[in-house]
Design a protein around this motif. Structure first.
Motif, PDB file in Angstrom:
ATOM      1  N   HIS A  89     113.495  45.971 -26.344  1.00 25.30           N
ATOM      2  CA  HIS A  89     112.872  44.843 -25.659  1.00 25.30           C
ATOM      3  C   HIS A  89     111.362  44.814 -25.868  1.00 25.30           C
ATOM      4  O   HIS A  89     110.705  45.839 -25.971  1.00 25.30           O
ATOM      5  CB  HIS A  89     113.219  44.830 -24.168  1.00 25.30           C
ATOM      6  CG  HIS A  89     112.834  46.057 -23.405  1.00 25.30           C
ATOM      7  ND1 HIS A  89     113.405  46.392 -22.206  1.00 25.30           N
ATOM      8  CD2 HIS A  89     111.942  47.043 -23.660  1.00 25.30           C
ATOM      9  CE1 HIS A  89     112.874  47.505 -21.751  1.00 25.30           C
ATOM     10  NE2 HIS A  89     111.988  47.917 -22.619  1.00 25.30           N
ATOM     11  N   ASN A  90     110.827  43.590 -25.993  1.00 24.37           N
ATOM     12  CA  ASN A  90     109.389  43.309 -26.126  1.00 24.37           C
ATOM     13  C   ASN A  90     108.797  43.737 -27.468  1.00 24.37           C
ATOM     14  O   ASN A  90     107.576  43.661 -27.649  1.00 24.37           O
ATOM     15  CB  ASN A  90     108.583  43.977 -25.003  1.00 24.37           C
ATOM     16  CG  ASN A  90     109.068  43.602 -23.622  1.00 24.37           C
ATOM     17  OD1 ASN A  90     109.448  42.457 -23.381  1.00 24.37           O
ATOM     18  ND2 ASN A  90     109.093  44.571 -22.714  1.00 24.37           N
ATOM     19  N   VAL A  91     109.614  44.188 -28.392  1.00 28.48           N
ATOM     20  CA  VAL A  91     109.102  44.586 -29.711  1.00 28.48           C
ATOM     21  C   VAL A  91     108.547  43.365 -30.443  1.00 28.48           C
ATOM     22  O   VAL A  91     109.091  42.263 -30.373  1.00 28.48           O
ATOM     23  CB  VAL A  91     110.220  45.264 -30.536  1.00 28.48           C
ATOM     24  CG1 VAL A  91     109.824  45.392 -32.005  1.00 28.48           C
ATOM     25  CG2 VAL A  91     110.548  46.632 -29.950  1.00 28.48           C
ATOM     26  N   GLN A  92     107.470  43.586 -31.186  1.00 34.73           N
ATOM     27  CA  GLN A  92     106.867  42.551 -32.019  1.00 34.73           C
ATOM     28  C   GLN A  92     106.880  43.054 -33.464  1.00 34.73           C
ATOM     29  O   GLN A  92     106.192  44.029 -33.791  1.00 34.73           O
ATOM     30  CB  GLN A  92     105.422  42.269 -31.595  1.00 34.73           C
ATOM     31  CG  GLN A  92     105.241  42.073 -30.098  1.00 34.73           C
ATOM     32  CD  GLN A  92     105.768  40.754 -29.600  1.00 34.73           C
ATOM     33  OE1 GLN A  92     105.313  39.689 -30.019  1.00 34.73           O
ATOM     34  NE2 GLN A  92     106.737  40.812 -28.695  1.00 34.73           N
ATOM     35  N   ILE A  93     107.668  42.402 -34.314  1.00 33.92           N
ATOM     36  CA  ILE A  93     107.751  42.780 -35.727  1.00 33.92           C
ATOM     37  C   ILE A  93     107.146  41.657 -36.554  1.00 33.92           C
ATOM     38  O   ILE A  93     107.474  40.482 -36.364  1.00 33.92           O
ATOM     39  CB  ILE A  93     109.206  43.028 -36.160  1.00 33.92           C
ATOM     40  CG1 ILE A  93     109.805  44.190 -35.362  1.00 33.92           C
ATOM     41  CG2 ILE A  93     109.287  43.317 -37.662  1.00 33.92           C
ATOM     42  CD1 ILE A  93     111.270  44.451 -35.663  1.00 33.92           C
ATOM     43  N   GLY A  94     106.287  41.997 -37.492  1.00 35.41           N
ATOM     44  CA  GLY A  94     105.590  41.003 -38.299  1.00 35.41           C
ATOM     45  C   GLY A  94     106.438  40.411 -39.410  1.00 35.41           C
ATOM     46  O   GLY A  94     107.668  40.513 -39.422  1.00 35.41           O
TER      47      GLY A  94
END
Length: 301
Positions: free
Chosen positions: A229-234
């Motif tokens: 949860h809440n991960v930000q992957i570019g």
């Protein structure tokens, strides 16, 4: 596939912007493609080095067409060679041009798609898959069999969601209660997936608690991966057999090979985490790391 003449192959590559030069017989033609470890007569193959070809040197004359860099040692010993600055991508371009595109299959009768989901043009949903209310899926995206897309998820255009994928379920978040047990935290965020993303078989992407979990355009996630949860992957990242802990932030063009990333870690762009890496500290842009715990072994990728 139909037989392809060398002239047709060269013309197609040059029109696509590939720089290439052919040396060999003008009547060279192929009827398929091979892996270097199991070459099939009459086919094309690409090599980064001759050691990858599982044929004795005396058998190299059996190779109908080789894709190779101009400076590859030993290439001159093959009867027909297509020299390219980028032989792998040139080879793959030709392979792709021969692959028959599957028509859009639409919504399978055994799929469950809410009337309150928004599906773009040409979306396909396979048998046994569930698309809940409030989901938005962009044009041309394919959801294969037995996937579950939970409410609120946003998926961009031309994505591929493979068998058994779960997107948008609650993440693994709990707090201690007065009795010493665990109470699940509410998850009010979403999953937002960009365009041209692939998510492999039986992987899952959890929705955020109060913000969205985000997967950037062009990122490819292999089978059996977990994105917390809440991960930000570019953009344009590659993940294979990897676990990303909750609240981690990952930059663009990163590669993770059978790795584990601790929660709340911040990773820059152009990072390569080699097989078995356990990342427990932040990583700057452009480094390679290996090990448990992961250690930087190279800078300036």
């Amino acid at each position: 596939m139909k037989r392809m003449e060398i002239g047709e192959i060269v013309d197609g590559l040059r029109k696509a912007g590939f720089s290439c030069e052919f040396r060999g017989s003008d009547d060279c033609s192929i009827e398929g493609f091979s892996d270097p470890a199991s070459y099939l007569p009459g086919t094309a193959v690409w090599l980064g080095a001759t050691r990858y070809l599982k044929l004795d040197e005396s058998e190299w004359n059996q190779v109908t067409l080789l894709f190779a860099r101009p400076d590859m040692e030993g290439a001159e010993k093959f009867p027909s060679v297509l020299y390219c600055e980028d032989p792998r991508n040139a080879f793959m371009f030709v392979v792709e041009s021969c692959v028959e595109r599957k028509p859009c299959l639409g919504i399978h009768p055994a799929a469950v798609v809410s009337d309150e989901a928004v599906l773009g043009a040409g979306v396909s949903v396979g048998a046994g898959s569930v698309v809940e209310a409030g989901v938005s899926i962009g044009d041309g995206t394919v959801v294969q069999e037995n996937a579950v897309i939970h409410s609120g998820t946003v998926i961009g255009s031309n994505c591929r969601i493979m068998d058994g994928v779960c997107i948008g379920n609650d993440g693994f978040g709990f707090r201690r209660n007065d009795e010493g047990g665990w109470t699940r935290l509410p998850h009010l965020g979403r999953v937002v997936i960009g365009d041209d993303v692939e998510i492999g078989d039986c992987s899952n992407v959890d929705k955020g608690t109060f913000k969205d979990t985000v997967v950037g355009n062009g990122t490819k996630i292999d089978a059996l991966c977990h994105v917390g949860h809440n991960v930000q992957i570019g953009r344009d990242c590659l993940l294979t057999y990897t676990e990303i802990g909750g609240n981690a932030v990952i930059g663009d063009r990163c590669v993770f090979v059978s790795s584990c990333v601790k929660n709340r870690i911040v990773i820059g762009s152009d990072v390569y985490a080699g097989i078995g890496s356990v990342v427990i500290k932040d990583l700057p842009d452009g480094v390679e790391c290996f090990g448990n715990p992961a250690r930087i072994v190279k800078k300036g990728r």
